[in-house]
Every structure is written in structure tokens, then in C-alpha cells.
Design a protein around this motif. Sequence first.
Motif, mmCIF file in Angstrom:
data_model
loop_
_atom_site.group_PDB
_atom_site.id
_atom_site.type_symbol
_atom_site.label_atom_id
_atom_site.label_comp_id
_atom_site.label_asym_id
_atom_site.label_seq_id
_atom_site.Cartn_x
_atom_site.Cartn_y
_atom_site.Cartn_z
ATOM 1 N N GLU A 1 32.859 19.336 -4.318
ATOM 2 C CA GLU A 1 34.078 18.900 -3.638
ATOM 3 C C GLU A 1 35.027 18.207 -4.612
ATOM 4 O O GLU A 1 36.240 18.447 -4.606
ATOM 5 C CB GLU A 1 33.723 17.979 -2.478
ATOM 6 C CG GLU A 1 33.002 18.693 -1.324
ATOM 7 C CD GLU A 1 32.468 17.719 -0.290
ATOM 8 O OE1 GLU A 1 32.655 16.481 -0.490
ATOM 9 O OE2 GLU A 1 31.864 18.171 0.704
ATOM 10 N N GLN A 2 34.477 17.324 -5.451
ATOM 11 C CA GLN A 2 35.316 16.622 -6.426
ATOM 12 C C GLN A 2 35.871 17.592 -7.462
ATOM 13 O O GLN A 2 37.009 17.444 -7.917
ATOM 14 C CB GLN A 2 34.506 15.526 -7.104
ATOM 15 C CG GLN A 2 34.102 14.398 -6.168
ATOM 16 C CD GLN A 2 33.209 13.375 -6.843
ATOM 17 O OE1 GLN A 2 33.282 13.169 -8.048
ATOM 18 N NE2 GLN A 2 32.351 12.741 -6.068
ATOM 19 N N GLU B 1 36.588 20.760 -6.970
ATOM 20 C CA GLU B 1 37.679 21.511 -6.345
ATOM 21 C C GLU B 1 38.956 20.680 -6.315
ATOM 22 O O GLU B 1 40.038 21.166 -6.666
ATOM 23 C CB GLU B 1 37.297 21.909 -4.920
ATOM 24 C CG GLU B 1 38.401 22.678 -4.194
ATOM 25 C CD GLU B 1 38.041 23.023 -2.763
ATOM 26 O OE1 GLU B 1 38.834 23.728 -2.114
ATOM 27 O OE2 GLU B 1 36.971 22.582 -2.295
ATOM 28 N N GLU B 2 38.844 19.411 -5.931
ATOM 29 C CA GLU B 2 40.017 18.541 -5.871
ATOM 30 C C GLU B 2 40.645 18.368 -7.251
ATOM 31 O O GLU B 2 41.873 18.420 -7.403
ATOM 32 C CB GLU B 2 39.632 17.183 -5.296
ATOM 33 C CG GLU B 2 39.206 17.236 -3.820
ATOM 34 C CD GLU B 2 38.737 15.881 -3.319
ATOM 35 O OE1 GLU B 2 38.770 14.914 -4.110
ATOM 36 O OE2 GLU B 2 38.320 15.789 -2.149
ATOM 37 N N ALA C 1 44.364 19.682 -8.477
ATOM 38 C CA ALA C 1 45.325 18.692 -8.968
ATOM 39 C C ALA C 1 45.878 19.096 -10.325
ATOM 40 O O ALA C 1 47.079 18.969 -10.587
ATOM 41 C CB ALA C 1 44.658 17.319 -9.050
#
Length: 208
Positions: free
Chosen positions: A27-28, A30-31, A35
Motif C-alpha cells: 500500500e505504501q 503504491e502511494e 506521488a
Amino acid sequence: AAAMAAPVNTGASSESDTVRAWRAFSEQLEEAGVAVLQSYPQPQAIDRAEALPFLLQQLSTAINRAMIEQPGQPPLLRVDASTINKWALDGADVKYLIAPIDPARRYRLRGRVGEARLFAMQAVRMAAPYGAFASLTGDELTTGADNSFEVLLSASRPDDWHGAWLQIDPDADYLLLREYFADWESEEPGHYELHDLAVPQPGLMTLE
């Protein structure tokens, strides 16, 4: 590895710590990737074509560093910034070697200078913002008949050390070696070894 793993129940109550850690990492990741892609300008077609390969190269670099630079591991000099591991400032004539260093520790760099047109070492900060500190070039080293040399790296120079010395700035976290070549087919690279002086090495004096 994930493809070969046995099926698991994805219910939160039955997930292992490993599965939960992987989910959090994914998840991190992907973020962070979104960004980067959204914040950096890509005005030309070549920029857009290079965006995903460059992002994957940076991910590969980060994973390699995390796996190699585990606490308690010796400082490993390794090739960095190549055609498959770019820094966004390609140098076709340069070979980069890097190793993590700790300003609170002392190191001995020794080896043999090769045939590069320019050999230089520098204490740097890889963490943003990038910083460059003390440096030495091959011309500043006293070499033996076989081109061998030794350099001490430390925050301050010991009173009893009279050889080549490279200061480690409090903000430095890596040693960076550069070799610039003009003829890759005939010029031989040097050989370099970095030792933590707190760890005894055969034939290497430990400074107390």
C-alpha cells in the motif's frame, strides 16, 4: 515467491504478521509511486516513456540497499549508478562505487589504483538533500611500486596517523569512489577494500 505460495485466507483475523506486513508495504509502495509520477513533470514523450522504467530502477536500488545494508554488516563497496541502475545523471565514462559509512566509526580504505584517467573518493550524504564533503584524488595518494595505497577515514585525524586521511563529515553517510575512463577496452579498473577498524581483519592494524 508470492506466486508459488500456498493460498491463504485473506480475512484480517487469520492473516499472519508477514502477510499484514506485505500488505502495508504494498500500500505504501503504491502511494509513493503515484506521488512520484504525479509530482514530477513529464513534458516530452521521452520523459513519459522513461518514467516507469526509472521509477522501477529506483525501487530496485532502494530494495538492494535495504537488503545489503543491514545493521552489523561490514561496509560493502559495490557498483552503483549503471545503465540498469540510474541516478538520472548518466556518466558514460565513469564507474561509481559506494559503501555506507558511520561518522562515529573509523575505516581503512586500501587497494591498488588502476588505469582510470581520474580516480577520486569523497564522503557524501545520499539522503536528501544530497551533500558532498571532503575528497581525495588519486594524485594525492602515495602509492607503492604496485600502485597500492591506504587511506584512513574518520571524523578527526589521529595524532599518530601520518598517511592519507579523508575526513568523515557528521552529515556523511556514504563513501563514494569514482573512476573515469577514456578507453574501457584497455584501461584496467582499480581494486579497493573498505574495512571497519573496529572489526579485526587479517593483516590489518586496528586503531584503538
